[in-house]
Design a protein around this motif. Sequence first.
Motif, PDB file in Angstrom:
ATOM      1  N   ARG A   1       9.306  -2.283 -10.714  1.00  0.00           N
ATOM      2  CA  ARG A   1      10.405  -2.461  -9.626  1.00  0.00           C
ATOM      3  C   ARG A   1      10.914  -1.803  -8.774  1.00  0.00           C
ATOM      4  O   ARG A   1      11.343  -1.220  -7.690  1.00  0.00           O
ATOM      5  N   GLU A   2      11.381  -0.800  -9.931  1.00  0.00           N
ATOM      6  CA  GLU A   2      11.990   0.707  -9.259  1.00  0.00           C
ATOM      7  C   GLU A   2      11.000   1.074  -8.011  1.00  0.00           C
ATOM      8  O   GLU A   2      11.660   1.971  -7.350  1.00  0.00           O
ATOM      9  N   ILE A   3       9.420   1.271  -8.195  1.00  0.00           N
ATOM     10  CA  ILE A   3       8.687   1.952  -7.433  1.00  0.00           C
ATOM     11  C   ILE A   3       8.097   1.121  -5.931  1.00  0.00           C
ATOM     12  O   ILE A   3       8.763   1.783  -5.100  1.00  0.00           O
ATOM     13  N   ASP A   4       8.797  -0.039  -6.340  1.00  0.00           N
ATOM     14  CA  ASP A   4       9.211  -0.702  -5.193  1.00  0.00           C
ATOM     15  C   ASP A   4      10.619  -0.093  -3.719  1.00  0.00           C
ATOM     16  O   ASP A   4      10.327   0.068  -2.984  1.00  0.00           O
ATOM     17  N   GLU A   5      11.288  -0.249  -4.583  1.00  0.00           N
ATOM     18  CA  GLU A   5      12.946  -0.021  -4.090  1.00  0.00           C
ATOM     19  C   GLU A   5      12.965   1.237  -4.130  1.00  0.00           C
ATOM     20  O   GLU A   5      13.356   1.869  -2.681  1.00  0.00           O
ATOM     21  N   ALA A   6      11.989   2.433  -4.795  1.00  0.00           N
ATOM     22  CA  ALA A   6      12.401   3.715  -3.952  1.00  0.00           C
ATOM     23  C   ALA A   6      11.191   4.098  -2.603  1.00  0.00           C
ATOM     24  O   ALA A   6      11.516   4.891  -2.023  1.00  0.00           O
ATOM     25  N   ALA A   7      10.414   2.956  -2.600  1.00  0.00           N
ATOM     26  CA  ALA A   7       9.253   2.775  -1.197  1.00  0.00           C
ATOM     27  C   ALA A   7      10.338   2.198  -0.387  1.00  0.00           C
ATOM     28  O   ALA A   7      10.546   2.992   0.750  1.00  0.00           O
ATOM     29  N   ALA A   8      11.159   1.316  -0.659  1.00  0.00           N
ATOM     30  CA  ALA A   8      11.868   1.034   0.233  1.00  0.00           C
ATOM     31  C   ALA A   8      12.925   1.927   0.908  1.00  0.00           C
ATOM     32  O   ALA A   8      13.234   1.931   2.274  1.00  0.00           O
ATOM     33  N   ILE A   9      13.544   3.297  -0.130  1.00  0.00           N
ATOM     34  CA  ILE A   9      14.566   3.775   0.332  1.00  0.00           C
ATOM     35  C   ILE A   9      13.868   4.676   1.398  1.00  0.00           C
ATOM     36  O   ILE A   9      14.356   5.671   2.161  1.00  0.00           O
ATOM     37  N   ASP A  10      12.417   5.368   2.073  1.00  0.00           N
ATOM     38  CA  ASP A  10      11.808   6.123   2.027  1.00  0.00           C
ATOM     39  C   ASP A  10      11.403   5.136   3.716  1.00  0.00           C
ATOM     40  O   ASP A  10      10.506   6.047   4.277  1.00  0.00           O
ATOM     41  N   GLY A  11      11.759   3.949   3.727  1.00  0.00           N
ATOM     42  CA  GLY A  11      11.260   3.345   4.671  1.00  0.00           C
ATOM     43  C   GLY A  11      10.484   2.421   4.943  1.00  0.00           C
ATOM     44  O   GLY A  11      10.289   2.740   6.086  1.00  0.00           O
TER      45      GLY A  11
ATOM     46  N   GLY B   1       7.408  -0.744   4.903  1.00  0.00           N
ATOM     47  CA  GLY B   1       7.688  -2.062   4.439  1.00  0.00           C
ATOM     48  C   GLY B   1       7.374  -2.812   3.325  1.00  0.00           C
ATOM     49  O   GLY B   1       6.524  -2.262   2.411  1.00  0.00           O
ATOM     50  N   ALA B   2       6.845  -4.031   3.456  1.00  0.00           N
ATOM     51  CA  ALA B   2       6.203  -4.643   2.491  1.00  0.00           C
ATOM     52  C   ALA B   2       4.613  -4.390   2.069  1.00  0.00           C
ATOM     53  O   ALA B   2       4.469  -4.175   1.260  1.00  0.00           O
ATOM     54  N   VAL B   3       4.514  -4.698   2.996  1.00  0.00           N
ATOM     55  CA  VAL B   3       2.544  -3.924   3.509  1.00  0.00           C
ATOM     56  C   VAL B   3       2.564  -2.997   3.206  1.00  0.00           C
ATOM     57  O   VAL B   3       1.268  -2.512   1.958  1.00  0.00           O
ATOM     58  N   ARG B   4       2.757  -1.820   3.613  1.00  0.00           N
ATOM     59  CA  ARG B   4       3.047  -0.561   3.264  1.00  0.00           C
ATOM     60  C   ARG B   4       3.107  -0.200   1.730  1.00  0.00           C
ATOM     61  O   ARG B   4       2.266   0.443   1.307  1.00  0.00           O
ATOM     62  N   THR B   5       4.246  -0.498   1.055  1.00  0.00           N
ATOM     63  CA  THR B   5       4.461  -0.623  -0.075  1.00  0.00           C
ATOM     64  C   THR B   5       3.389  -1.173  -0.892  1.00  0.00           C
ATOM     65  O   THR B   5       2.626  -0.306  -2.016  1.00  0.00           O
ATOM     66  N   LEU B   6       2.935  -2.626  -0.294  1.00  0.00           N
ATOM     67  CA  LEU B   6       1.833  -2.994  -1.586  1.00  0.00           C
ATOM     68  C   LEU B   6       0.385  -1.869  -1.112  1.00  0.00           C
ATOM     69  O   LEU B   6      -0.345  -1.493  -2.414  1.00  0.00           O
ATOM     70  N   VAL B   7       0.072  -1.514  -0.107  1.00  0.00           N
ATOM     71  CA  VAL B   7      -1.102  -0.945  -0.228  1.00  0.00           C
ATOM     72  C   VAL B   7      -0.864   1.005  -0.488  1.00  0.00           C
ATOM     73  O   VAL B   7      -2.067   1.022  -1.410  1.00  0.00           O
ATOM     74  N   GLN B   8       0.064   1.600   0.172  1.00  0.00           N
ATOM     75  CA  GLN B   8      -0.143   3.129  -0.485  1.00  0.00           C
ATOM     76  C   GLN B   8       0.504   3.192  -1.823  1.00  0.00           C
ATOM     77  O   GLN B   8       0.443   4.572  -2.175  1.00  0.00           O
ATOM     78  N   VAL B   9       1.208   2.405  -2.293  1.00  0.00           N
ATOM     79  CA  VAL B   9       2.068   2.557  -3.411  1.00  0.00           C
ATOM     80  C   VAL B   9       1.407   1.732  -4.885  1.00  0.00           C
ATOM     81  O   VAL B   9       1.382   1.938  -5.720  1.00  0.00           O
TER      82      VAL B   9
END
Length: 280
Positions: free
Chosen positions: A172-182, A184-192
Motif C-alpha cells: 500500500r505504500e506505493i499507493d501512498e507515494a502516488a497520492a503524495i505525487d498528486g 488520483g485513484a484511476v491514475r494510480t491504478l493504471v500507471q502504478v
Amino acid sequence: MSRRGRLDGLGPVAKVLAWIYLLALMAFFTVPILYAALTAFQPRLVTSRPSPQWLFTPTLENFRSLFVDYSFVGPLLNSFQSSLGSSVLALLIAAPAAYALSRGRGASAGPMGFWLLCARALPAIGVSIPAYAIFNQLGLNDTILALLLVYLPYNVALATILLRVFLDGVPREIDEAAAIDGAGAVRTLVQVILPVAKPGVASVGIMTFLFAWNNFLFPLVLTGSRAGTVPLALQQFLGSYTLQWNEVMAGVVLLSLPLILLALTLGRYMVGGLSAGSVK
C-alpha cells in the motif's frame, strides 16, 4: 529449495518411485497429444488401419481440406474475436473492481467476493437457455456480441477474484507515494499498480482467454453458421456413421496453436503471477 534439491533429499527407492510417477504423469498427458498431432498429418488410408501407425509420410491435405472444403477461416476468426474481446473486456471491468476490493476497508468486501464466486459457479446450461431467449428477442443470436455478453459474467468474476489476490500483494505504500505525487485513484491504478502487477494481469488474461477459446456449450446454443467458433465447427466431422478423424485432429492442432504460442510468449508471466499471488 529447488526441485532437484528436494529429490536429492529422498532415499534411493523413493527417488526411483518419484521419477516413475513423474514419467507416468507426463506420458498420461503427452501421448494423447502426440497421437492427435500425428493423426493430423496422416493420410486417410493410414488412419483407417486397425492398429496405430507411427511411421508414415506426413501430409498437409487434412489442413487444406479444413480451409478449402469446410471454410475454417470463419470459425477461427470468430474464436479470436470472441476470446480476445472477452478477455480484454473482462480485464477492463475487473481491474477497477479488484483494486476497490483490495484497497477498500469496508465490510462489503467479503460479501462481494462471495457473490463473485457464486457468479463464477453458475452452471453454463442454466445461463445459456435464458440467454438464448433474451438474445433471440433482441435479435442478437448468432452474433459475436452474444458470445461476448454471455462470457462476461464468468470471466469478470474470475478476473476480479484473481486480480484482487495479486493486488493484495502490492504494498500500500506505493499507493501512498502516488497520492503524495498528486495521482488520483484511476491514475494510480493504471500507471502504478497494474505495471507492478503485470505478471498477475497476464495470468488472468490468459485464463479468461482460455475460457472463451475452449468453450463449446455457449457457441452451440447461441450461434450458428455466422458466429460459430472452432470447437463448434469440429462437431460437423463427427457424424452418426462416419468419423473424420484426420480433419478433427487437424482442427484440434489449429485450436491448440494459439494456446501453445501464449504459453511460449507469456508463460513466464503466468507462472510468476500465480506464484506471486499465492505468496504474500
